[in-house]
Scaffold this motif. Structure first.
Motif, PDB file in Angstrom:
ATOM      1  N   ASN A 283      82.501  55.375  65.417  1.00 47.46           N
ATOM      2  CA  ASN A 283      83.798  55.688  66.037  1.00 47.46           C
ATOM      3  C   ASN A 283      83.843  55.219  67.488  1.00 47.46           C
ATOM      4  O   ASN A 283      84.919  55.022  68.052  1.00 47.46           O
ATOM      5  CB  ASN A 283      84.073  57.198  65.982  1.00 47.46           C
ATOM      6  N   ASP A 284      82.667  55.038  68.067  1.00 45.26           N
ATOM      7  CA  ASP A 284      82.551  54.519  69.432  1.00 45.26           C
ATOM      8  C   ASP A 284      82.477  52.991  69.342  1.00 45.26           C
ATOM      9  O   ASP A 284      81.397  52.413  69.238  1.00 45.26           O
ATOM     10  CB  ASP A 284      81.296  55.106  70.081  1.00 45.26           C
ATOM     11  N   LYS A 285      83.625  52.355  69.343  1.00 44.89           N
ATOM     12  CA  LYS A 285      83.715  50.910  69.081  1.00 44.89           C
ATOM     13  C   LYS A 285      82.901  50.063  70.049  1.00 44.89           C
ATOM     14  O   LYS A 285      82.360  49.021  69.697  1.00 44.89           O
ATOM     15  CB  LYS A 285      85.187  50.450  69.134  1.00 44.89           C
ATOM     16  N   GLY A 286      82.784  50.511  71.281  1.00 44.76           N
ATOM     17  CA  GLY A 286      82.074  49.709  72.276  1.00 44.76           C
ATOM     18  C   GLY A 286      80.636  50.128  72.497  1.00 44.76           C
ATOM     19  O   GLY A 286      79.975  49.607  73.403  1.00 44.76           O
ATOM     20  N   ASN A 287      80.127  51.061  71.666  1.00 45.40           N
ATOM     21  CA  ASN A 287      78.771  51.585  71.862  1.00 45.40           C
ATOM     22  C   ASN A 287      78.539  52.003  73.316  1.00 45.40           C
ATOM     23  O   ASN A 287      77.546  51.636  73.956  1.00 45.40           O
ATOM     24  CB  ASN A 287      77.721  50.540  71.460  1.00 45.40           C
ATOM     25  N   MET A 288      79.458  52.827  73.821  1.00 44.21           N
ATOM     26  CA  MET A 288      79.409  53.227  75.225  1.00 44.21           C
ATOM     27  C   MET A 288      78.624  54.516  75.445  1.00 44.21           C
ATOM     28  O   MET A 288      77.995  54.703  76.491  1.00 44.21           O
ATOM     29  CB  MET A 288      80.847  53.421  75.749  1.00 44.21           C
ATOM     30  N   VAL A 289      78.631  55.398  74.417  1.00 46.81           N
ATOM     31  CA  VAL A 289      78.036  56.721  74.615  1.00 46.81           C
ATOM     32  C   VAL A 289      76.924  56.960  73.599  1.00 46.81           C
ATOM     33  O   VAL A 289      77.182  57.026  72.391  1.00 46.81           O
ATOM     34  CB  VAL A 289      79.101  57.833  74.486  1.00 46.81           C
ATOM     35  N   LYS A 290      75.695  57.071  74.082  1.00 43.26           N
ATOM     36  CA  LYS A 290      74.580  57.419  73.210  1.00 43.26           C
ATOM     37  C   LYS A 290      74.593  58.923  72.971  1.00 43.26           C
ATOM     38  O   LYS A 290      74.744  59.704  73.914  1.00 43.26           O
ATOM     39  CB  LYS A 290      73.249  57.006  73.839  1.00 43.26           C
ATOM     40  N   ILE A 291      74.411  59.310  71.711  1.00 43.24           N
ATOM     41  CA  ILE A 291      74.387  60.733  71.389  1.00 43.24           C
ATOM     42  C   ILE A 291      73.103  61.073  70.641  1.00 43.24           C
ATOM     43  O   ILE A 291      72.479  60.212  70.018  1.00 43.24           O
ATOM     44  CB  ILE A 291      75.623  61.151  70.563  1.00 43.24           C
ATOM     45  N   SER A 292      72.705  62.317  70.713  1.00 44.42           N
ATOM     46  CA  SER A 292      71.487  62.764  70.034  1.00 44.42           C
ATOM     47  C   SER A 292      71.650  62.640  68.526  1.00 44.42           C
ATOM     48  O   SER A 292      72.694  62.993  67.969  1.00 44.42           O
ATOM     49  CB  SER A 292      71.190  64.228  70.391  1.00 44.42           C
ATOM     50  N   VAL A 293      70.625  62.138  67.876  1.00 44.66           N
ATOM     51  CA  VAL A 293      70.643  62.002  66.420  1.00 44.66           C
ATOM     52  C   VAL A 293      70.377  63.366  65.787  1.00 44.66           C
ATOM     53  O   VAL A 293      69.389  64.024  66.125  1.00 44.66           O
ATOM     54  CB  VAL A 293      69.573  60.987  65.958  1.00 44.66           C
ATOM     55  N   PRO A 294      71.246  63.811  64.890  1.00 46.00           N
ATOM     56  CA  PRO A 294      71.013  65.091  64.212  1.00 46.00           C
ATOM     57  C   PRO A 294      69.891  64.942  63.185  1.00 46.00           C
ATOM     58  O   PRO A 294      70.001  64.165  62.254  1.00 46.00           O
ATOM     59  CB  PRO A 294      72.353  65.364  63.514  1.00 46.00           C
ATOM     60  N   LYS A 295      68.802  65.695  63.352  1.00 44.10           N
ATOM     61  CA  LYS A 295      67.695  65.536  62.411  1.00 44.10           C
ATOM     62  C   LYS A 295      66.975  66.853  62.128  1.00 44.10           C
ATOM     63  O   LYS A 295      65.765  66.890  61.928  1.00 44.10           O
ATOM     64  CB  LYS A 295      66.716  64.468  62.898  1.00 44.10           C
ATOM     65  N   THR A 296      67.748  67.915  62.110  1.00 43.62           N
ATOM     66  CA  THR A 296      67.177  69.206  61.739  1.00 43.62           C
ATOM     67  C   THR A 296      66.693  69.182  60.295  1.00 43.62           C
ATOM     68  O   THR A 296      65.641  69.732  59.958  1.00 43.62           O
ATOM     69  CB  THR A 296      68.226  70.330  61.910  1.00 43.62           C
ATOM     70  N   ASN A 297      67.477  68.520  59.436  1.00 48.42           N
ATOM     71  CA  ASN A 297      67.155  68.464  58.009  1.00 48.42           C
ATOM     72  C   ASN A 297      67.268  67.038  57.491  1.00 48.42           C
ATOM     73  O   ASN A 297      68.089  66.255  57.974  1.00 48.42           O
ATOM     74  CB  ASN A 297      68.132  69.327  57.194  1.00 48.42           C
ATOM     75  N   PHE A 298      66.457  66.703  56.478  1.00 48.28           N
ATOM     76  CA  PHE A 298      66.682  65.476  55.727  1.00 48.28           C
ATOM     77  C   PHE A 298      67.786  65.736  54.709  1.00 48.28           C
ATOM     78  O   PHE A 298      67.868  66.827  54.122  1.00 48.28           O
ATOM     79  CB  PHE A 298      65.408  65.027  55.008  1.00 48.28           C
ATOM     80  N   GLY A 299      68.627  64.713  54.478  1.00 47.17           N
ATOM     81  CA  GLY A 299      69.747  64.846  53.554  1.00 47.17           C
ATOM     82  C   GLY A 299      69.618  63.916  52.357  1.00 47.17           C
ATOM     83  O   GLY A 299      68.520  63.651  51.856  1.00 47.17           O
ATOM     84  N   THR A 300      70.745  63.386  51.931  1.00 50.90           N
ATOM     85  CA  THR A 300      70.796  62.502  50.768  1.00 50.90           C
ATOM     86  C   THR A 300      70.031  61.211  51.041  1.00 50.90           C
ATOM     87  O   THR A 300      70.094  60.658  52.141  1.00 50.90           O
ATOM     88  CB  THR A 300      72.259  62.170  50.424  1.00 50.90           C
ATOM     89  N   ILE A 301      69.301  60.712  50.021  1.00 52.34           N
ATOM     90  CA  ILE A 301      68.561  59.453  50.123  1.00 52.34           C
ATOM     91  C   ILE A 301      68.835  58.616  48.875  1.00 52.34           C
ATOM     92  O   ILE A 301      69.182  59.157  47.824  1.00 52.34           O
ATOM     93  CB  ILE A 301      67.042  59.677  50.309  1.00 52.34           C
ATOM     94  N   ALA A 302      68.695  57.282  48.991  1.00 58.96           N
ATOM     95  CA  ALA A 302      68.983  56.410  47.840  1.00 58.96           C
ATOM     96  C   ALA A 302      68.268  55.072  47.980  1.00 58.96           C
ATOM     97  O   ALA A 302      68.272  54.465  49.056  1.00 58.96           O
ATOM     98  CB  ALA A 302      70.486  56.168  47.711  1.00 58.96           C
ATOM     99  N   PHE A 303      67.685  54.582  46.867  1.00 61.14           N
ATOM    100  CA  PHE A 303      67.018  53.282  46.844  1.00 61.14           C
ATOM    101  C   PHE A 303      68.028  52.152  46.650  1.00 61.14           C
ATOM    102  O   PHE A 303      69.062  52.318  45.990  1.00 61.14           O
ATOM    103  CB  PHE A 303      66.016  53.209  45.684  1.00 61.14           C
ATOM    104  N   SER A 304      67.680  50.970  47.188  1.00 66.19           N
ATOM    105  CA  SER A 304      68.377  49.748  46.805  1.00 66.19           C
ATOM    106  C   SER A 304      67.855  49.327  45.437  1.00 66.19           C
ATOM    107  O   SER A 304      66.808  49.800  44.987  1.00 66.19           O
ATOM    108  CB  SER A 304      68.132  48.634  47.831  1.00 66.19           C
ATOM    109  N   PHE A 305      68.560  48.409  44.761  1.00 65.78           N
ATOM    110  CA  PHE A 305      68.174  48.040  43.395  1.00 65.78           C
ATOM    111  C   PHE A 305      66.875  47.227  43.354  1.00 65.78           C
ATOM    112  O   PHE A 305      66.154  47.267  42.366  1.00 65.78           O
ATOM    113  CB  PHE A 305      69.314  47.275  42.714  1.00 65.78           C
TER     114      PHE A 305
END
Length: 362
Positions: A178-200
């Protein structure tokens, strides 16, 4: 004069006889063609079957199977780990059947689990002219799962597992698309692991983490480490009086994830489904915003960018629910449902055509 007339009559009769024989030969040829096994219909039968399984449509799956396979079809419909996508890899046309090799990506939206399976599906033509699934053999190529604060991976039916990634491998900061110009770095949410998926191909795996927000990434795998890597994470120090328990030193296991591509941080969302395109050039994220609805984002895997087609602008979440359906060889198919009757003209099945980057209603 009589001789000429006789000659003309003979020629006309010959032409009529030849014409009739040609018609009979053509008719016979058409009948043989109809009796011949049609590999295109057989392939479409497999696609229809897998779509039915992925959507939990038991009745359709049973109709597409021979009688002995109807109960077995239920085994492939799992409420815990669903088919997210599939890719037809190879076909082998036999005398009166078709054997199709399919890679199937399974994803859980309840916890962090993913499978990459190989299906070998046999299709026959019954006496009723219907094409039916007559046999399915399944082998697991790769399996990833959450265990004690990390994602681990298993290759085929190996007993040993390897560390794929833990929270220390997740970046500390990132950007939202949503930050088109990559102007604001924000903390990555990583309290929990979520959905994961393999490539073919199994060369990549999509990893999500979350708390209030969700982080989406793609990790490249190094299969050589899965063969050579040591599964032990403890080492014993020989000193200190031989007290083994007190002399164990924690050794960090080398992860088989070798490179991480940060794709996005989605505010106030939960990721529900993930899937790579058949050529793995594009990647889909299905998300849910609490008390609002569902949406889809599609990324270019190499660049990590969103597509130029903005689905959130075309179908605002306040007015529509957008749900991923499937990838085909040249695009992504998705369903749109309107929340108000005034928006019903946009409701239905849509497709993004990747070649021209066009949005079309099907």
């Amino acid at each position: 004069m009589k001789r000429t007339l006789y000659f003309i009559l003979v020629m006309l009769m010959s032409a009529i006889i030849i014409s009739c024989k040609g018609s009979d030969i053509k008719k016979e040829s058409n009948e043989k063609q109809e009796d011949k096994f049609n590999s295109k219909i057989a392939t479409q039968t497999v696609k229809n079957y897998l779509e039915a399984i992925s959507k939990g449509d038991i009745n359709t799956a049973k109709k597409l199977s021979v009688e002995k396979m109807r109960d077995k079809s239920l085994e492939f419909i799992s409420p815990d780990i669903n088919i997210s996508g599939y890719s037809l890899e190879d076909t082998n046309e036999l005398k009166e059947s078709l054997l199709i090799k399919v890679k199937v990506s399974r994803v859980s939206n309840k916890d962090s689990r993913a499978n990459l399976d190989s299906y070998s599906i046999k299709v026959i033509k019954e006496d009723t002219e219907d094409y039916k699934i007559s046999d399915i053999k399944v082998t697991t190529e790769k399996e990833a799962f959450y265990e004690e604060g990390e994602i681990r991976i298993r290759n085929k039916d190996n007993v040993k597992t390897n560390l794929l990634i833990d929270k220390s491998g997740i970046p500390q900061y990132g950007f939202s698309k949503n930050d088109k110009g990559n102007m604001v770095k924000i903390s990555v949410p990583k309290t929990n692991f979520g959905t994961i998926a393999f490539s073919f191909s199994g060369d990549r795996i999509a990893i999500t983490t979350y708390d209030k927000d969700s982080f989406v990434s793609i990790v490249k795998l190094d299969d050589s480490l899965m063969v050579q890597g040591e599964s032990s994470s403890e080492q014993t120090d020989g000193g200190n009086g031989g007290n083994k328990d007190s002399n164990k030193v924690k050794v960090r296991e080398i992860p088989v994830g070798k490179e991480i591509l940060s794709l996005d941080i989605l505010k106030d969302t939960m990721v529900k489904n993930l899937c790579f395109s058949l050529d793995e050039k594009y990647f889909m994220t299905q998300y849910e915003v609490k008390d609002k609805g569902t949406g889809v984002r599609v990324y270019n895997v190499d660049k990590g960018n969103l597509l130029d087609i903005d689905l959130e602008k075309e179908f605002p979440i306040e007015e529509f629910n957008v749900t991923f359906y499937s990838f085909d060889k040249d695009g992504m198919i998705f369903d749109v449902s309107a929340k108000e009757s005034k928006d019903r003209e946009k409701q239905g099945r849509w497709k993004i055509e990747f070649k021209d980057m066009k949005l079309i209603k099907m």
